[in-house]
Scaffold this motif. Structure first.
Motif, PDB file in Angstrom:
ATOM      1  N   ASN A  72      -7.400   5.833  -0.697  1.00 32.71           N
ATOM      2  CA  ASN A  72      -6.777   6.975  -1.446  1.00 32.71           C
ATOM      3  C   ASN A  72      -5.491   6.870  -1.586  1.00 32.71           C
ATOM      4  O   ASN A  72      -4.597   7.653  -2.085  1.00 32.71           O
ATOM      5  CB  ASN A  72      -6.811   8.302  -0.797  1.00 32.71           C
ATOM      6  CG  ASN A  72      -8.262   9.074  -0.719  1.00 32.71           C
ATOM      7  OD1 ASN A  72      -9.146   8.587  -1.591  1.00 32.71           O
ATOM      8  ND2 ASN A  72      -8.478   9.593   0.492  1.00 32.71           N
ATOM      9  N   HIS A  73      -4.599   5.572  -1.371  1.00 28.30           N
ATOM     10  CA  HIS A  73      -3.538   5.102  -1.955  1.00 28.30           C
ATOM     11  C   HIS A  73      -3.824   3.992  -3.051  1.00 28.30           C
ATOM     12  O   HIS A  73      -4.648   3.520  -3.501  1.00 28.30           O
ATOM     13  CB  HIS A  73      -2.840   4.429  -0.816  1.00 28.30           C
ATOM     14  CG  HIS A  73      -2.750   5.391   0.443  1.00 28.30           C
ATOM     15  ND1 HIS A  73      -2.042   4.855   1.671  1.00 28.30           N
ATOM     16  CD2 HIS A  73      -2.543   6.686   0.489  1.00 28.30           C
ATOM     17  CE1 HIS A  73      -1.864   6.054   2.381  1.00 28.30           C
ATOM     18  NE2 HIS A  73      -2.119   7.143   1.732  1.00 28.30           N
TER      19      HIS A  73
ATOM     20  N   SER B 187       5.140   7.105  -7.733  1.00 28.89           N
ATOM     21  CA  SER B 187       4.526   8.326  -8.157  1.00 28.89           C
ATOM     22  C   SER B 187       3.179   8.171  -9.153  1.00 28.89           C
ATOM     23  O   SER B 187       2.518   9.234  -9.344  1.00 28.89           O
ATOM     24  CB  SER B 187       5.489   9.268  -8.531  1.00 28.89           C
ATOM     25  OG  SER B 187       6.174   8.988  -9.785  1.00 28.89           O
ATOM     26  N   SER B 188       3.319   6.888  -9.744  1.00 26.11           N
ATOM     27  CA  SER B 188       1.925   6.812 -10.667  1.00 26.11           C
ATOM     28  C   SER B 188       0.858   5.802  -9.860  1.00 26.11           C
ATOM     29  O   SER B 188       0.730   5.403  -8.803  1.00 26.11           O
ATOM     30  CB  SER B 188       2.525   6.101 -11.643  1.00 26.11           C
ATOM     31  OG  SER B 188       3.799   6.515 -12.581  1.00 26.11           O
ATOM     32  N   GLY B 189      -0.195   5.874 -10.636  1.00 25.58           N
ATOM     33  CA  GLY B 189      -1.270   5.152 -10.346  1.00 25.58           C
ATOM     34  C   GLY B 189      -1.329   3.745 -10.325  1.00 25.58           C
ATOM     35  O   GLY B 189      -0.423   2.923 -10.853  1.00 25.58           O
ATOM     36  N   ALA B 190      -2.506   3.215 -10.102  1.00 25.27           N
ATOM     37  CA  ALA B 190      -2.931   1.656  -9.999  1.00 25.27           C
ATOM     38  C   ALA B 190      -2.629   1.229 -11.713  1.00 25.27           C
ATOM     39  O   ALA B 190      -1.998   0.123 -11.821  1.00 25.27           O
ATOM     40  CB  ALA B 190      -4.191   1.491  -9.600  1.00 25.27           C
ATOM     41  N   ASP B 191      -2.993   1.975 -12.559  1.00 19.67           N
ATOM     42  CA  ASP B 191      -2.924   1.503 -14.090  1.00 19.67           C
ATOM     43  C   ASP B 191      -1.551   1.195 -14.432  1.00 19.67           C
ATOM     44  O   ASP B 191      -1.230   0.266 -15.345  1.00 19.67           O
ATOM     45  CB  ASP B 191      -3.667   2.375 -14.916  1.00 19.67           C
ATOM     46  CG  ASP B 191      -3.195   3.701 -14.915  1.00 19.67           C
ATOM     47  OD1 ASP B 191      -2.585   4.153 -13.835  1.00 19.67           O
ATOM     48  OD2 ASP B 191      -3.278   4.259 -15.965  1.00 19.67           O
TER      49      ASP B 191
ATOM     50  N   ASP C 111       0.838  -1.120   0.052  1.00 19.38           N
ATOM     51  CA  ASP C 111      -0.019  -0.078  -0.094  1.00 19.38           C
ATOM     52  C   ASP C 111       1.020   1.149   0.092  1.00 19.38           C
ATOM     53  O   ASP C 111       1.700   1.542   0.929  1.00 19.38           O
ATOM     54  CB  ASP C 111      -1.057  -0.128   1.120  1.00 19.38           C
ATOM     55  CG  ASP C 111      -1.981   1.322   1.061  1.00 19.38           C
ATOM     56  OD1 ASP C 111      -2.912   1.134   0.467  1.00 19.38           O
ATOM     57  OD2 ASP C 111      -1.913   2.265   1.818  1.00 19.38           O
ATOM     58  N   TYR C 112       0.762   2.110  -0.848  1.00 17.35           N
ATOM     59  CA  TYR C 112       1.736   3.143  -1.197  1.00 17.35           C
ATOM     60  C   TYR C 112       1.361   4.431  -1.769  1.00 17.35           C
ATOM     61  O   TYR C 112       0.020   4.386  -2.457  1.00 17.35           O
ATOM     62  CB  TYR C 112       2.977   2.710  -2.009  1.00 17.35           C
ATOM     63  CG  TYR C 112       2.686   2.501  -3.304  1.00 17.35           C
ATOM     64  CD1 TYR C 112       2.716   3.156  -4.484  1.00 17.35           C
ATOM     65  CD2 TYR C 112       2.285   0.900  -3.945  1.00 17.35           C
ATOM     66  CE1 TYR C 112       2.518   3.050  -5.910  1.00 17.35           C
ATOM     67  CE2 TYR C 112       1.941   0.608  -4.979  1.00 17.35           C
ATOM     68  CZ  TYR C 112       1.963   1.420  -6.018  1.00 17.35           C
ATOM     69  OH  TYR C 112       1.728   1.365  -7.302  1.00 17.35           O
ATOM     70  N   ASP C 113       1.820   5.251  -1.622  1.00 21.49           N
ATOM     71  CA  ASP C 113       1.685   6.705  -2.591  1.00 21.49           C
ATOM     72  C   ASP C 113       3.243   7.207  -2.674  1.00 21.49           C
ATOM     73  O   ASP C 113       4.059   6.479  -2.625  1.00 21.49           O
ATOM     74  CB  ASP C 113       0.906   7.651  -1.931  1.00 21.49           C
ATOM     75  CG  ASP C 113       1.176   7.993  -0.499  1.00 21.49           C
ATOM     76  OD1 ASP C 113       2.383   7.832  -0.252  1.00 21.49           O
ATOM     77  OD2 ASP C 113       0.445   8.825   0.402  1.00 21.49           O
TER      78      ASP C 113
ATOM     79  N   LEU D 105      -7.791  -5.059 -12.103  1.00 22.41           N
ATOM     80  CA  LEU D 105      -7.352  -3.603 -12.119  1.00 22.41           C
ATOM     81  C   LEU D 105      -8.759  -2.680 -11.670  1.00 22.41           C
ATOM     82  O   LEU D 105      -9.666  -2.872 -12.170  1.00 22.41           O
ATOM     83  CB  LEU D 105      -7.003  -2.844 -13.280  1.00 22.41           C
ATOM     84  CG  LEU D 105      -6.525  -1.487 -13.230  1.00 22.41           C
ATOM     85  CD1 LEU D 105      -5.790  -0.894 -12.201  1.00 22.41           C
ATOM     86  CD2 LEU D 105      -6.230  -1.043 -14.685  1.00 22.41           C
ATOM     87  N   GLY D 106      -8.802  -2.265 -10.417  1.00 19.75           N
ATOM     88  CA  GLY D 106      -9.775  -1.330  -9.930  1.00 19.75           C
ATOM     89  C   GLY D 106      -9.360  -0.081  -9.559  1.00 19.75           C
ATOM     90  O   GLY D 106      -8.263   0.281  -9.872  1.00 19.75           O
ATOM     91  N   LYS D 107     -10.404   0.642  -9.201  1.00 18.93           N
ATOM     92  CA  LYS D 107     -10.063   2.108  -8.807  1.00 18.93           C
ATOM     93  C   LYS D 107      -9.162   2.166  -7.344  1.00 18.93           C
ATOM     94  O   LYS D 107      -9.587   1.811  -6.348  1.00 18.93           O
ATOM     95  CB  LYS D 107     -11.401   2.859  -8.459  1.00 18.93           C
ATOM     96  CG  LYS D 107     -11.151   4.201  -8.123  1.00 18.93           C
ATOM     97  CD  LYS D 107     -12.252   5.118  -8.083  1.00 18.93           C
ATOM     98  CE  LYS D 107     -12.139   6.601  -7.726  1.00 18.93           C
ATOM     99  NZ  LYS D 107     -13.340   7.398  -7.715  1.00 18.93           N
ATOM    100  N   GLY D 108      -7.855   2.326  -7.540  1.00 21.12           N
ATOM    101  CA  GLY D 108      -6.848   2.569  -6.829  1.00 21.12           C
ATOM    102  C   GLY D 108      -6.285   1.072  -6.257  1.00 21.12           C
ATOM    103  O   GLY D 108      -5.688   0.992  -5.052  1.00 21.12           O
ATOM    104  N   PHE D 109      -6.711  -0.028  -6.765  1.00 20.75           N
ATOM    105  CA  PHE D 109      -6.113  -1.271  -6.387  1.00 20.75           C
ATOM    106  C   PHE D 109      -5.748  -2.131  -7.593  1.00 20.75           C
ATOM    107  O   PHE D 109      -6.524  -1.933  -8.565  1.00 20.75           O
ATOM    108  CB  PHE D 109      -6.934  -2.106  -5.565  1.00 20.75           C
ATOM    109  CG  PHE D 109      -8.388  -2.594  -6.042  1.00 20.75           C
ATOM    110  CD1 PHE D 109      -8.500  -3.872  -6.725  1.00 20.75           C
ATOM    111  CD2 PHE D 109      -9.322  -1.656  -5.958  1.00 20.75           C
ATOM    112  CE1 PHE D 109      -9.637  -4.030  -7.243  1.00 20.75           C
ATOM    113  CE2 PHE D 109     -10.469  -2.042  -6.550  1.00 20.75           C
ATOM    114  CZ  PHE D 109     -10.675  -3.325  -7.168  1.00 20.75           C
ATOM    115  N   VAL D 110      -4.791  -3.259  -7.359  1.00 16.31           N
ATOM    116  CA  VAL D 110      -4.500  -4.340  -8.216  1.00 16.31           C
ATOM    117  C   VAL D 110      -4.277  -5.352  -7.627  1.00 16.31           C
ATOM    118  O   VAL D 110      -3.711  -5.492  -6.549  1.00 16.31           O
ATOM    119  CB  VAL D 110      -3.177  -4.179  -9.050  1.00 16.31           C
ATOM    120  CG1 VAL D 110      -2.864  -5.102  -9.934  1.00 16.31           C
ATOM    121  CG2 VAL D 110      -3.121  -2.786  -9.938  1.00 16.31           C
ATOM    122  N   ILE D 111      -5.053  -6.409  -7.879  1.00 13.40           N
ATOM    123  CA  ILE D 111      -5.054  -7.731  -7.359  1.00 13.40           C
ATOM    124  C   ILE D 111      -4.467  -8.777  -8.399  1.00 13.40           C
ATOM    125  O   ILE D 111      -4.937  -8.882  -9.502  1.00 13.40           O
ATOM    126  CB  ILE D 111      -6.637  -8.288  -6.983  1.00 13.40           C
ATOM    127  CG1 ILE D 111      -7.109  -7.277  -5.914  1.00 13.40           C
ATOM    128  CG2 ILE D 111      -6.732  -9.609  -6.326  1.00 13.40           C
ATOM    129  CD1 ILE D 111      -8.649  -7.661  -5.711  1.00 13.40           C
TER     130      ILE D 111
END
Length: 365
Positions: free
Chosen positions: A71-72, A177-181, A47-49, A144-150
């Motif tokens: 929000n991470h 520094s990038s998003g889940a995608d 879990d990161y930002d 791939l979901g909003k803010g998460f990857v499983i």
């Protein structure tokens, strides 16, 4: 028991792995697959930002539910597939039940699905077993979901994501520094790049078989060619569909994929196209090796026939002379001569020498 083992070892076809053929073609999509559930499940969570990173391991799937909508960016990697765990995590993250069925399936063709509110893909990670020269596969599901990857894997001991984990620990890295995608892209890219490692191993094995065929074309070499062609079939069957899978992400208009990251998925597409071309080249090279084996066998047969023909031609005059002088007539030339026998042998030897000289001048020897 020892006697039966020796009998199997001495059988001419014991080198040919027919069991591998059954393993490759055993999948029947119309039947309900029976998956053996994992004894243990290992959940590894990142879990990161851009500024913070939390890395934890959990024994239960429910322990990672706390990271949803924080929000991470959260990466949940599950090693070991259990039906109850898959259904539980799909229900909590609002993942469609069809995706849960695909995760639990066996022998699925690589595919990509867009079922709101997630993007899903299934493909195989490939490994090369040095001991038996086979290509091993491990089915992996990426959500791939909003803010998460499983990511859900079958075998905990096999993994190609070590480099990504190391990059996540570096503060200021593009991954942090990038998003889940972007994380999703990195996982796909790592799987595709590992295909080249497997193909390099196969290429080395093909070169070894080619040298073996040139030196000695026997049944063991033919068996190795046959077995390696099966492994190339496994490779091609897993690499080729990934091209359509990546194209699905490039064409997708989902809000989960930022437009600025489309270029990264195009880079993965370039890699998989190159991998597909290399797989085709390896298959063509394997066909050439098989043709080389056939040519070597025919050449060996021609050499044997040439030697037999030369021996026959050389001995034929002596046989004819011996037959003539062995006929039951009262008057035969040299029959009363004190050295007639030796003269006859001399004529035979001279005739044979003339034939050998003629064959040598024609470069047939």
């Amino acid at each position: 028991m020892i006697k039966h083992s020796l009998v199997r070892l001495l059988q001419p076809l014991s080198f040919f792995n027919t069991r591998r053929t059954r393993e490759i073609f055993k999948v029947n999509p119309t039947s309900n697959p029976v998956r053996i559930e994992a004894e243990e499940t290992d959940i590894h969570v990142f879990d990161y930002d851009a500024t913070k990173l939390e890395e934890r391991r959990f024994p239960r799937v429910a322990d990672c539910f706390q990271y949803r909508n924080n929000n991470h960016v959260t990466w949940i990697n599950i090693d070991g597939i259990r039906k109850a765990d898959v259904e539980e995590i799909c229900q909590h993250f609002n993942i469609h039940y069809l995706i849960a069925e695909d995760i639990l399936s066996i022998g699925q063709r690589p595919k990509m699905d867009e079922l709101d509110p997630v993007l899903y893909c299934l493909l195989n990670m490939l490994y090369f077993n040095e001991s038996n020269g086979s290509v091993e596969t491990e089915q992996i599901s990426l959500v791939l979901g909003k803010g998460f990857v499983i990511s859900i894997q079958e075998i905990p001991e096999k993994d190609v994501f070590g480099t990504i984990r190391e990059k996540l620990k570096l503060t200021g890295s593009k991954l942090r520094s990038s998003g889940a995608d972007y994380l999703y892209y990195c996982l796909l890219d790592m799987i595709v790049d590992h295909y080249f490692v497997v193909m390099e191993k196969l290429s080395t094995r093909i070169e070894q078989i080619e040298e073996r065929v040139i030196r000695r074309s026997d049944k063991r070499a033919l068996a190795e060619i046959n077995n390696l062609r099966k492994e190339l079939f496994v490779l091609k069957g897993n690499v080729s569909p990934v091209r359509d899978l990546i194209n699905g992400f490039i064409r997708s208009e989902s809000d989960l994929l930022e437009e600025k990251n489309t270029k990264y998925f195009k880079d993965v597409l370039d890699h998989i196209v190159q991998a597909n071309d290399l797989a085709e080249n390896l298959r063509d090279l394997m066909i050439n090796v098989q043709d080389l084996y056939i040519s070597q066998v025919n050449l060996k047969m021609n050499e044997v026939m040439k030697v037999m023909a030369i021996v026959t031609c050389v001995l034929t005059p002596a046989t004819v002379i011996g037959g003539i002088f062995g006929m039951n007539f009262e008057i035969i030339p040299l029959s009363q001569h004190p050295n007639g026998f030796y003269l006859t042998l001399l004529v035979m030897a001279i005739t044979m020498a003339v034939f050998l000289l003629y064959f040598w001048r024609k470069r047939w020897l």
